[in-house]
Write a protein that holds these residues in place. Structure first.
Motif, short mmCIF file in Angstrom:
data_model
loop_
_atom_site.label_atom_id
_atom_site.label_comp_id
_atom_site.label_asym_id
_atom_site.label_seq_id
_atom_site.Cartn_x
_atom_site.Cartn_y
_atom_site.Cartn_z
N ALA A 20 2.85 -6.53 19.26
CA ALA A 20 3.36 -5.81 20.42
C ALA A 20 2.22 -5.46 21.37
CB ALA A 20 4.09 -4.55 19.97
N SER B 231 1.09 -8.49 23.13
CA SER B 231 2.07 -8.87 24.15
C SER B 231 1.85 -8.03 25.40
CB SER B 231 3.49 -8.68 23.64
OG SER B 231 3.71 -9.50 22.52
N ALA B 232 1.64 -6.73 25.20
CA ALA B 232 1.42 -5.84 26.34
C ALA B 232 0.13 -6.22 27.06
CB ALA B 232 1.37 -4.39 25.87
N ARG C 253 -1.25 -9.23 27.19
CA ARG C 253 -1.00 -10.46 27.96
C ARG C 253 -0.24 -10.14 29.22
NH1 ARG C 253 0.66 -12.53 22.83
NH2 ARG C 253 2.83 -12.29 23.43
N ASN C 254 0.71 -9.22 29.08
CA ASN C 254 1.58 -8.90 30.20
C ASN C 254 0.82 -8.23 31.35
OD1 ASN C 254 3.85 -6.54 31.23
ND2 ASN C 254 4.36 -8.72 31.33
N GLN D 115 8.22 -13.11 39.72
CA GLN D 115 8.49 -11.78 39.16
C GLN D 115 8.68 -11.77 37.65
OE1 GLN D 115 11.45 -9.38 41.46
NE2 GLN D 115 11.38 -11.14 42.84
N LEU D 116 8.67 -12.94 37.02
CA LEU D 116 8.94 -12.99 35.58
C LEU D 116 8.12 -12.00 34.74
CD1 LEU D 116 9.57 -16.67 34.40
CD2 LEU D 116 11.04 -14.68 34.08
N PRO D 117 6.81 -11.82 35.03
CA PRO D 117 6.05 -10.88 34.18
C PRO D 117 6.64 -9.47 34.20
CG PRO D 117 4.56 -12.20 35.49
CD PRO D 117 5.94 -12.49 35.99
N SER D 118 7.33 -9.11 35.28
CA SER D 118 7.88 -7.75 35.36
C SER D 118 8.97 -7.53 34.30
CB SER D 118 8.46 -7.50 36.75
OG SER D 118 9.70 -8.17 36.88
N TYR D 119 9.59 -8.61 33.82
CA TYR D 119 10.64 -8.46 32.82
C TYR D 119 10.11 -7.82 31.54
CZ TYR D 119 14.02 -11.37 35.33
OH TYR D 119 14.90 -11.86 36.24
N PHE D 120 8.85 -8.07 31.26
CA PHE D 120 8.30 -7.61 29.97
C PHE D 120 7.32 -6.47 30.15
CE2 PHE D 120 9.22 -12.18 29.91
CZ PHE D 120 10.34 -12.14 29.10
N ASP D 121 7.31 -5.91 31.35
CA ASP D 121 6.38 -4.83 31.66
C ASP D 121 7.02 -3.52 31.23
OD1 ASP D 121 4.47 -3.19 32.67
OD2 ASP D 121 4.38 -4.18 34.63
N ARG D 122 6.33 -2.80 30.34
CA ARG D 122 6.92 -1.56 29.86
C ARG D 122 6.56 -0.37 30.74
NH1 ARG D 122 5.71 -2.21 23.65
NH2 ARG D 122 4.40 -3.85 24.53
N PRO E 35 9.02 0.43 36.53
CA PRO E 35 9.06 -0.69 37.47
C PRO E 35 8.61 -0.28 38.87
CG PRO E 35 11.28 0.10 36.99
CD PRO E 35 10.35 0.86 36.10
N ARG F 55 2.49 -16.08 40.15
CA ARG F 55 3.08 -15.45 38.97
C ARG F 55 2.00 -14.82 38.11
NH1 ARG F 55 5.95 -19.54 35.12
NH2 ARG F 55 3.78 -20.05 34.68
#
Ligand SMILES: Nc1ncnc2c1ncn2[C@@H]1O[C@H](COP(=O)(O)OP(=O)(O)OP(=O)(O)O)[C@@H](O)[C@H]1O
Ligand SMILES: [Mg+2]
Lengths: 493, 234
Positions: free
Chosen positions: B75, B78-79, B81-82, B105-112, B115, B155
């Motif tokens: 996790a 992943s954060a 990388r994001n 905008q795809l990276p924003s999907y996994f941004d915790r 937004p 991106r």
């Protein structure tokens, strides 16, 4: 990943793979449609059979004796409980019992004639009649019309009924009258009594018609079989109309008490009385008419053989269909009474319906299970196709749970859509079946307008089941996708 | 600052075991452009996957600024990388069913993180920055290879990462277009102080880097500071 974003991602994926998912969800749609169709059919048939044909939640307790018309052996001899007010009270206290209605049958011959207004010709028939307490009949358009006019003195307060006038002590007194002469054809001259009342030959008073009720099942049997059969016959009966409860309400007919085609009463002079059909009720006897119990008690006293004053049967109404079995057990085991064979038949029918519904539900579960395997297959394929894409999403920051949530969510949507479509398809096929049934199947007693009954729970179970099986099918693919090595996926190894 | 300390990676077990990276020790300066070169199979992609947190099966230690990458969970990686790393691949890896702006905008999907309110505007701004203003609504299939790679770069920049990792970003492009892409990278490094690591086969590209790292059979062959040549030279 927020739910909104997850759903957007899922929506994008589903749109792209729409064709794959549409193909793989065909099985789900068919399975769910099968389920909905048969569960609805089972429930529909059960409703007709249990609520209309057998009126399952009504039991009729009779003495454990062999009651064949006039040759009736006393229940007490066989050790059963007597059907009297004490038994009625006891049964009223049994859990699950909503009401107990004693029934008393006429114990002497009687015959009825009438029907000219309706059929164009008078019919004569043996009269089978019984009596129940007036207050138990609540399902009439106007329950107050089902009352025992002779049961006690009527006071003037609410105005006297037809044929009575206010007399001494503010009591209604019947008017005296001269019965109209009959001519040679039997046609009577105009009746001198006002309103609904008529002049009775024996009392020479204006009497009110005896209110009677009939069972709607009688009408069903008539419309479904007699009417259908007679359509093809010659003569007067060929024109008999299809009858409705509203057409019959208010029908008058004459009854001769104490004499019939098969014989005369042991005691008493036969008398003629007029009856008025005041409505249809489930509480009424199936083949015959039912009147307020007081009339039957009095007529039996006049014409009947010696009586202990016991009832002939007790109609027991349970609060729901689930209470029927325990109440039936109480009646047979604790009270040592018998139940009429309707109960046993209803139980058999109910069991058969349950078994058939269960078989078809099982078949639909098999279909859906196979569909779930199909879903697994599709998802595995889709995941293999999207391997690099999943690697990319991982590179962009997706966690393993993100990836499996995405796949599972796709499965939920496919399941929910497949389930909803399946429900729609099932309903559509059911509507078609109903239309065909109405068109191509002849009238028969209790022929229902629809063969199906729908319960919101069916649809919840159907859609829930579709979602569940799709989820199940997607578990392995989701785990595989989540555990994919992103580095290998991206380099295409 | 990125510090590799005796980082090794091997594939397979026993007899079939292959060591793709052998005890690599290396320091990369922030805000600089590093080119990784070497023959095919020398371990360049392996190095990039480890640095990008895509591969966890390695030994040794690797400091990513203040974080020891060997001890991060899936996790946490992943954060990382994001939010800290942008990837650019040889084959772009754009999603054809999304528009360019949506791809960006795809990276924003996994941004915790909470937004940002101006996501769409930022995507368009980045597309403008890479020379694709006005193509936001187009699908990647409507674009040329160079344009697609520019979308991929936009991106990679979306979440304002520290580090951009590129595995042969010009490998699918002609020389001219490739140079334009590298020129774009150079400007980004200068403007935003990004750290850039580019794996390449092409010498004219590696010559533009501040540092050239050469691998051979999974080992560091050379590690030289380079004076970047101007893009026009190629
Ligand atoms: N997933 C894997 N399984 C087995 N061996 C691998 C795997 N990935 C890489 N290798 C091996 O590790 C070595 C280094 O591979 P790597 O992909 O890093 O090379 P590269 O320098 O990127 O080469 P190229 O320039 O061809 O892309 C190669 O010998 C390769 O066969
Ligand atoms: Mg490589």
């Amino acid at each position: 990943m927020t739910l909104g974003k997850l759903l957007r991602l899922v929506g994008q994926n589903l749109r792209r793979n729409a064709r794959n998912f549409a193909f793989s969800s065909v099985g789900i749609v068919v399975g769910i449609a099968t389920f909905i169709f048969f569960v609805g059919l089972g429930e529909g048939v059960r409703t007709v059979v249990m609520d209309k044909i057998f009126v399952y939640n009504q039991l009729e307790a009779i003495p454990r004796s062999y009651d064949v018309g006039a040759f009736r052996a006393e229940g007490g001899l066989f050790g059963g409980t007597r059907l009297n007010d004490a038994t009625v009270e006891e049964l009223r206290g049994v859990p699950g019992v909503r009401g107990v209605y004693p029934k008393l049958r006429l114990t002497f011959p009687a015959r009825a004639s009438g029907g000219k207004e309706l059929m164009g010709k008078n019919f004569y028939t043996e009269l089978i009649a019984d009596g129940i307490p007036e207050r138990v009949v609540t399902d009439l358009p106007d329950p107050s019309r089902f009352r025992d006019w002779e049961g006690g003195e009527v006071t003037c307060d609410a105005g006297c009924p037809d044929g009575s006038v206010c007399g001494e002590g503010a009591r209604c007194v019947k008017q005296t009258c001269t019965p109209p002469q009959r001519d040679r054809d039997g046609a009577a001259a105009a009746d001198p009594c006002p309103g609904k009342s008529y002049c009775a030959a024996d009392t020479r008073q204006c009497e009110l018609p005896i209110p009677v009720i009939a069972n709607p099942r009688l009408l069903e049997i008539y419309n479904g079989s007699v009417h259908t059969a007679m359509k093809g016959s010659k003569g007067a009966l060929a024109q008999v109309p299809r009858l409705s409860t509203t057409a019959l309400e208010g029908l008058h007919f004459n009854v001769t008490f104490g004499k019939s085609f098969i014989g005369s009463a042991a005691r008493g002079e036969p008398i003629e009385r007029r009856c008025e059909l005041v409505g249809f009720s489930d509480k009424a006897i199936t083949l015959g008419v039912t009147m307020p119990i007081g009339y039957v008690q009095r007529f039996n006293g006049t014409f009947g053989s010696e009586e202990r004053g016991d009832y002939h049967s007790l109609l027991i109404e349970t609060s729901n269909n689930e209470a029927v079995v325990p109440v039936a057990a109480y009646v047979t085991d604790r009270l040592n009474l018998a139940l009429d064979d309707k109960y046993e038949n209803a139980q058999k029918a109910g069991l058969i319906i349950t078994i058939i519904t269960a078989i078809f539900s099982l078949i639909s579960i098999v279909i859906v299970t196979i569909a779930a395997i199909n879903i697994t297959h599709t998802f595995l394929m889709v995941i293999a196709e999207r391997r690099r894409e999943i690697g990319l999403l991982r590179a962009l920051g997706a966690t393993r749970p993100n990836i499996s949530a995405m796949i599972l969510c796709e499965a939920v949507v496919v399941g929910a859509l497949g389930g909803a479509l399946g429900c729609g398809l099932g309903l559509g096929v059911a509507a078609g079946a109903d239309a065909a049934f109405a068109r191509f199947v002849q009238d028969f007693p209790f022929k229902p307008d629809t063969l199906f009954a729908w319960n919101p729970a069916f649809f919840a179970v159907a859609v829930g089941g579709a979602v569940f099986f799709c989820l199940l099918g997607a578990l392995l693919p989701a785990a595989r996708a989540a555990n994919m090595d992103p580095a290998a996926a991206l380099t295409g190894r | 600052m990125i510090v590799f300390d005796r980082v090794s990676r091997s594939y397979g077990r026993g007899k079939g075991q292959h060591v793709a990276l052998k005890e690599l020790s290396l320091t990369l300066e922030p805000g600089k452009f590093t080119a990784v070169v070497g023959t095919s199979g020398s371990g360049k992609t392996t190095l990039l996957n480890i640095l990008g947190g895509l591969d966890r099966e390695w030994t040794g230690s690797l400091r990513f600024w203040d974080q020891p990458m060997e001890s991060l969970s899936d996790a946490a990686l992943s954060a990382l990388r994001n939010t800290q790393i942008g990837f650019v691949f040889q084959h772009f890896y754009l999603l054809d069913h999304l528009t360019c702006a949506e791809n960006v905008q795809l990276p924003s999907y996994f941004d915790r993180r909470p937004p940002r309110p101006d996501q769409a505007a930022r995507a368009e701004e980045l597309l403008r920055k890479v020379g694709l203003g006005g193509r936001a609504g187009d699908r990647p299939t409507q674009l040329s290879g160079g344009q697609r790679q520019r979308v991929a770069i936009a991106r990679a920049l979306f979440n304002q990462p520290r580090l951009i990792l590129c595995d042969e970003p010009t490998g699918s492009l002609d020389r001219r277009t490739g140079l334009q892409i590298i020129d774009l990278f150079q400007r980004l490094v200068e403007q935003d102080g990004l750290t850039l690591v580019v794996v390449t086969h092409e010498e004219h590209i590696s010559r533009m880097a501040h540092r050239i790292v050469r691998l051979e059979d999974g080992e560091l062959r050379s590690n030289e500071v380079n004076t970047p040549a101007a893009a026009e030279e190629g």
